[in-house]
Motif scaffolding. Structure first.
Motif, short mmCIF file in Angstrom:
data_model
loop_
_atom_site.label_atom_id
_atom_site.label_comp_id
_atom_site.label_asym_id
_atom_site.label_seq_id
_atom_site.Cartn_x
_atom_site.Cartn_y
_atom_site.Cartn_z
N ARG A 279 -1.05 -5.50 -0.62
CA ARG A 279 0.26 -6.07 -0.28
C ARG A 279 1.35 -5.00 -0.34
N LEU A 280 1.25 -4.13 -1.34
CA LEU A 280 2.23 -3.05 -1.46
C LEU A 280 2.14 -2.08 -0.28
N VAL A 281 0.93 -1.76 0.12
CA VAL A 281 0.73 -0.86 1.25
C VAL A 281 1.30 -1.47 2.53
N VAL A 282 0.98 -2.74 2.78
CA VAL A 282 1.46 -3.41 3.99
C VAL A 282 2.98 -3.46 4.01
N LYS A 283 3.58 -3.72 2.86
CA LYS A 283 5.04 -3.78 2.77
C LYS A 283 5.66 -2.45 3.19
N HIS A 284 5.16 -1.36 2.63
CA HIS A 284 5.70 -0.05 2.97
C HIS A 284 5.45 0.28 4.44
N LEU A 285 4.27 -0.06 4.91
CA LEU A 285 3.89 0.28 6.28
C LEU A 285 4.80 -0.42 7.29
N SER B 34 -1.70 4.39 8.57
CA SER B 34 -2.16 3.45 7.55
C SER B 34 -2.98 4.15 6.48
N LEU B 35 -3.87 5.02 6.90
CA LEU B 35 -4.70 5.74 5.93
C LEU B 35 -3.85 6.65 5.04
N ALA B 36 -2.85 7.28 5.62
CA ALA B 36 -1.96 8.14 4.85
C ALA B 36 -1.14 7.33 3.85
N VAL B 37 -0.68 6.15 4.27
CA VAL B 37 0.09 5.29 3.37
C VAL B 37 -0.79 4.80 2.22
N ILE B 38 -2.01 4.38 2.54
CA ILE B 38 -2.93 3.93 1.49
C ILE B 38 -3.18 5.07 0.50
N THR C 286 -4.51 -2.17 8.70
CA THR C 286 -4.31 -1.75 7.31
C THR C 286 -5.16 -2.57 6.36
N GLU C 287 -5.24 -3.86 6.59
CA GLU C 287 -6.07 -4.72 5.74
C GLU C 287 -7.54 -4.34 5.85
N ALA C 288 -7.99 -4.00 7.05
CA ALA C 288 -9.38 -3.59 7.24
C ALA C 288 -9.68 -2.28 6.49
N LEU C 289 -8.75 -1.32 6.55
CA LEU C 289 -8.94 -0.06 5.83
C LEU C 289 -8.92 -0.28 4.32
N CYS C 290 -8.03 -1.13 3.87
CA CYS C 290 -7.97 -1.43 2.43
C CYS C 290 -9.27 -2.06 1.95
N SER C 291 -9.83 -2.94 2.77
CA SER C 291 -11.09 -3.57 2.41
C SER C 291 -12.22 -2.55 2.33
N ALA C 292 -12.23 -1.60 3.25
CA ALA C 292 -13.27 -0.56 3.25
C ALA C 292 -13.12 0.40 2.08
N LEU C 293 -11.88 0.52 1.55
CA LEU C 293 -11.62 1.48 0.47
C LEU C 293 -11.56 0.81 -0.90
N ASP C 294 -11.97 -0.45 -0.97
CA ASP C 294 -12.01 -1.17 -2.24
C ASP C 294 -10.63 -1.18 -2.92
N VAL C 295 -9.61 -1.50 -2.13
CA VAL C 295 -8.25 -1.61 -2.65
C VAL C 295 -7.99 -3.05 -3.08
N SER C 296 -7.34 -3.24 -4.20
CA SER C 296 -7.08 -4.59 -4.71
C SER C 296 -6.07 -5.32 -3.83
N ASN C 297 -5.99 -6.64 -3.99
CA ASN C 297 -5.06 -7.44 -3.20
C ASN C 297 -3.61 -7.04 -3.45
N VAL D 172 8.08 7.19 2.33
CA VAL D 172 7.89 6.14 1.33
C VAL D 172 8.85 6.36 0.15
N GLU D 173 9.01 7.61 -0.28
CA GLU D 173 9.93 7.91 -1.37
C GLU D 173 11.37 7.57 -0.98
N GLU D 174 11.70 7.79 0.27
CA GLU D 174 13.04 7.42 0.74
C GLU D 174 13.22 5.91 0.71
#
Length: 206
Positions: free
Chosen positions: A100-106, A124-128, A85-96, A178-180
């Motif tokens: 953290r929010l994505v990892v928490k939900h995942l 991971s990609l769907a959550v991001i 997930t961190e690697a995908l976030c880095s590739a997609l220019d997601v902020s820190n 995620v909504e649940e």
């Protein structure tokens, strides 16, 4: 139980001391028994007179090994989810903060609910896609600022999905999950049922 003279052997017992005779006659009660040894009597009776056999100890070691391996497997799976997930976030220019929010939900998701689409990269990609874009929209971002509309997302999606056409269905399942999570967090809802408010308290009053 018969008593033994530890200093003098009994008549007819040779040159062994009383202590040696006592040990010689009673050592079988605690001796280690090989499972291949010839023995007389029922197995249950023999088992009561021994500490254990190779089979017993091997079985115990295997149980401990399985428990350790299971825990290790779970830890490695959690580390894989976080790392990917961190690697995908880095590739997609997601902020820190978004990461953290994505990892928490995942980490709170049960991947089994996604069936044959539960590969870590896909989930991971769907959550991001959902969590980050929803976060940006709530803070007034424009449509062009969303992850799903970036060139980087298109490139990552092509590499991760490799022509998989079931991704949008996965995105819908991820959105619902995620909504649940958010609903449970806001309401403090738990799977453990509480007391029925419609039933009178029958407990003893103090």
């Amino acid at each position: 139980m018969a008593s033994y003279d530890m200093e003098h052997g009994r008549e007819g017992e040779g040159s062994l001391s009383g202590e040696e005779l006592y040990i010689d006659k009673h050592v079988y009660e605690t001796a280690f028994e090989s499972p291949n040894a010839t023995a007389v009597g029922k197995p249950d009776d023999r088992q009561k007179k021994r500490i254990g056999t190779d089979d017993d100890r091997l079985h115990q070691l295997n149980e401990e090994r399985h428990r350790a391996l299971k825990g290790h497997s779970n830890r490695m799976h959690e580390l894989d989810k976080k790392r990917i997930t961190e690697a995908l976030c880095s590739a997609l220019d997601v902020s820190n903060g978004e990461q953290r929010l994505v990892v928490k939900h995942l980490q709170e998701l049960d991947f089994d609910q996604f069936g044959n689409q539960k590969a870590v990269e896909k989930v991971s990609l769907a959550v991001i896609r959902y969590v980050v874009d929803q976060q940006r929209l709530e803070h007034g971002a424009e449509w062009d600022d969303l992850v799903r509309n970036s060139d980087a997302y298109t490139d990552v999606r092509e590499r991760v999905l490799d022509g998989d056409r079931g991704f949008m269905k996965l995105c819908e399942k991820v959105k619902s999950a995620v909504e649940e999570q958010r609903f449970r967090a806001m309401t403090g809802f738990s799977d453990v049922p509480g007391p029925d408010p419609n039933l009178q308290n029958t407990g003893r009053r103090r």
